[in-house]
Design a protein around this motif. Structure first.
Motif, PDB file in Angstrom:
ATOM      1  N   ASP A   1      17.769  65.397 -72.690  1.00  0.00           N
ATOM      2  CA  ASP A   1      18.438  64.791 -73.832  1.00  0.00           C
ATOM      3  C   ASP A   1      18.478  63.272 -73.689  1.00  0.00           C
ATOM      4  O   ASP A   1      18.256  62.549 -74.656  1.00  0.00           O
ATOM      5  CB  ASP A   1      19.853  65.354 -73.967  1.00  0.00           C
ATOM      6  CG  ASP A   1      20.541  64.895 -75.232  1.00  0.00           C
ATOM      7  OD1 ASP A   1      19.891  64.904 -76.295  1.00  0.00           O
ATOM      8  OD2 ASP A   1      21.732  64.542 -75.161  1.00  0.00           O
ATOM      9  N   CYS A   2      18.726  62.791 -72.499  1.00  0.00           N
ATOM     10  CA  CYS A   2      18.754  61.353 -72.251  1.00  0.00           C
ATOM     11  C   CYS A   2      17.366  60.741 -72.460  1.00  0.00           C
ATOM     12  O   CYS A   2      17.242  59.678 -73.068  1.00  0.00           O
ATOM     13  CB  CYS A   2      19.258  61.063 -70.844  1.00  0.00           C
ATOM     14  SG  CYS A   2      19.381  59.310 -70.461  1.00  0.00           S
TER      15      CYS A   2
ATOM     16  N   ARG B   1      25.895  59.808 -74.644  1.00  0.00           N
ATOM     17  CA  ARG B   1      25.151  60.421 -75.736  1.00  0.00           C
ATOM     18  C   ARG B   1      25.601  59.847 -77.075  1.00  0.00           C
ATOM     19  O   ARG B   1      26.772  59.572 -77.278  1.00  0.00           O
ATOM     20  CB  ARG B   1      25.429  61.920 -75.707  1.00  0.00           C
ATOM     21  CG  ARG B   1      24.591  62.712 -76.613  1.00  0.00           C
ATOM     22  CD  ARG B   1      24.853  64.169 -76.373  1.00  0.00           C
ATOM     23  NE  ARG B   1      23.878  64.950 -77.099  1.00  0.00           N
ATOM     24  CZ  ARG B   1      24.062  66.188 -77.456  1.00  0.00           C
ATOM     25  NH1 ARG B   1      25.167  66.801 -77.133  1.00  0.00           N
ATOM     26  NH2 ARG B   1      23.146  66.826 -78.110  1.00  0.00           N
ATOM     27  N   PRO B   2      24.656  59.678 -78.011  1.00  0.00           N
ATOM     28  CA  PRO B   2      25.062  59.168 -79.322  1.00  0.00           C
ATOM     29  C   PRO B   2      25.976  60.159 -80.019  1.00  0.00           C
ATOM     30  O   PRO B   2      25.902  61.358 -79.785  1.00  0.00           O
ATOM     31  CB  PRO B   2      23.756  59.016 -80.083  1.00  0.00           C
ATOM     32  CG  PRO B   2      22.692  59.567 -79.245  1.00  0.00           C
ATOM     33  CD  PRO B   2      23.233  59.893 -77.901  1.00  0.00           C
TER      34      PRO B   2
ATOM     35  N   LYS C   1      19.677  52.913 -70.954  1.00  0.00           N
ATOM     36  CA  LYS C   1      19.097  54.244 -70.824  1.00  0.00           C
ATOM     37  C   LYS C   1      18.624  54.533 -69.395  1.00  0.00           C
ATOM     38  O   LYS C   1      18.853  55.623 -68.861  1.00  0.00           O
ATOM     39  CB  LYS C   1      17.943  54.388 -71.807  1.00  0.00           C
ATOM     40  CG  LYS C   1      17.343  55.756 -71.855  1.00  0.00           C
ATOM     41  CD  LYS C   1      16.306  55.817 -72.950  1.00  0.00           C
ATOM     42  CE  LYS C   1      15.640  57.152 -73.020  1.00  0.00           C
ATOM     43  NZ  LYS C   1      14.682  57.221 -74.127  1.00  0.00           N
TER      44      LYS C   1
ATOM     45  N   GLU D   1      20.296  53.920 -79.411  1.00  0.00           N
ATOM     46  CA  GLU D   1      21.396  54.833 -79.713  1.00  0.00           C
ATOM     47  C   GLU D   1      22.231  55.194 -78.493  1.00  0.00           C
ATOM     48  O   GLU D   1      23.270  55.825 -78.623  1.00  0.00           O
ATOM     49  CB  GLU D   1      20.859  56.111 -80.352  1.00  0.00           C
ATOM     50  CG  GLU D   1      20.259  55.894 -81.722  1.00  0.00           C
ATOM     51  CD  GLU D   1      19.791  57.177 -82.354  1.00  0.00           C
ATOM     52  OE1 GLU D   1      20.182  58.269 -81.875  1.00  0.00           O
ATOM     53  OE2 GLU D   1      19.035  57.108 -83.334  1.00  0.00           O
ATOM     54  N   VAL D   2      21.786  54.812 -77.301  1.00  0.00           N
ATOM     55  CA  VAL D   2      22.504  55.152 -76.071  1.00  0.00           C
ATOM     56  C   VAL D   2      23.761  54.295 -75.975  1.00  0.00           C
ATOM     57  O   VAL D   2      23.727  53.093 -76.210  1.00  0.00           O
ATOM     58  CB  VAL D   2      21.587  54.933 -74.842  1.00  0.00           C
ATOM     59  CG1 VAL D   2      22.343  55.155 -73.552  1.00  0.00           C
ATOM     60  CG2 VAL D   2      20.393  55.856 -74.919  1.00  0.00           C
TER      61      VAL D   2
ATOM     62  N   ASN E   1      15.013  61.823 -74.396  1.00  0.00           N
ATOM     63  CA  ASN E   1      14.602  61.906 -75.797  1.00  0.00           C
ATOM     64  C   ASN E   1      15.443  61.046 -76.733  1.00  0.00           C
ATOM     65  O   ASN E   1      15.089  60.884 -77.887  1.00  0.00           O
ATOM     66  CB  ASN E   1      14.650  63.360 -76.275  1.00  0.00           C
ATOM     67  CG  ASN E   1      13.531  64.172 -75.691  1.00  0.00           C
ATOM     68  OD1 ASN E   1      12.478  63.656 -75.359  1.00  0.00           O
ATOM     69  ND2 ASN E   1      13.762  65.460 -75.561  1.00  0.00           N
ATOM     70  N   THR E   2      16.535  60.496 -76.234  1.00  0.00           N
ATOM     71  CA  THR E   2      17.394  59.665 -77.071  1.00  0.00           C
ATOM     72  C   THR E   2      16.811  58.257 -77.160  1.00  0.00           C
ATOM     73  O   THR E   2      16.455  57.666 -76.148  1.00  0.00           O
ATOM     74  CB  THR E   2      18.817  59.594 -76.466  1.00  0.00           C
ATOM     75  OG1 THR E   2      19.332  60.916 -76.360  1.00  0.00           O
ATOM     76  CG2 THR E   2      19.734  58.765 -77.339  1.00  0.00           C
TER      77      THR E   2
END
Length: 93
Positions: A20-21, A59-60, A34, A28-29, A23-24
């Motif tokens: 998830d990290c 996480r956003p 990141k 948006e982090v 792919n963010t």
């Protein structure tokens, strides 16, 4: 078999948070850059601190869907406005 369940749950959360990290999008982090979040998740994943920290602080925020558009007056409704146009096939005055 049941004794492996806690280990598998920790591993699943670790992998989920890591992917998830990754792919963010960077913009948006929240909280840290990141790359720092990736290190936090990898270094502290075994004790659940890293993945939980990512889910809570990095996480956003969840995106909400916009409310469906409701017409407040007939002149806001494009279908109504189209119905007011004179018919091209009808009688002309």
């Amino acid at each position: 078999m049941l004794r492996y369940l806690p280990f598998l749950l920790v591993l699943a959360l670790w992998i989920y948070a890591f992917i998830d990290c990754l792919n963010t999008p960077e913009n948006e982090v929240r909280g840290l850059p990141k790359l720092a979040w990736v290190f936090v998740i990898l270094l502290f994943g075994e004790v659940l601190v890293g993945p939980v920290a990512w889910l809570v602080a990095g996480r956003p925020r969840a995106r909400t869907r916009p409310a469906p558009r409701r017409w407040v007056a007939p002149d806001d409704n494009p279908e109504f406005l189209r119905s007011l146009r004179p018919d091209e096939d009808g009688p002309k005055g």
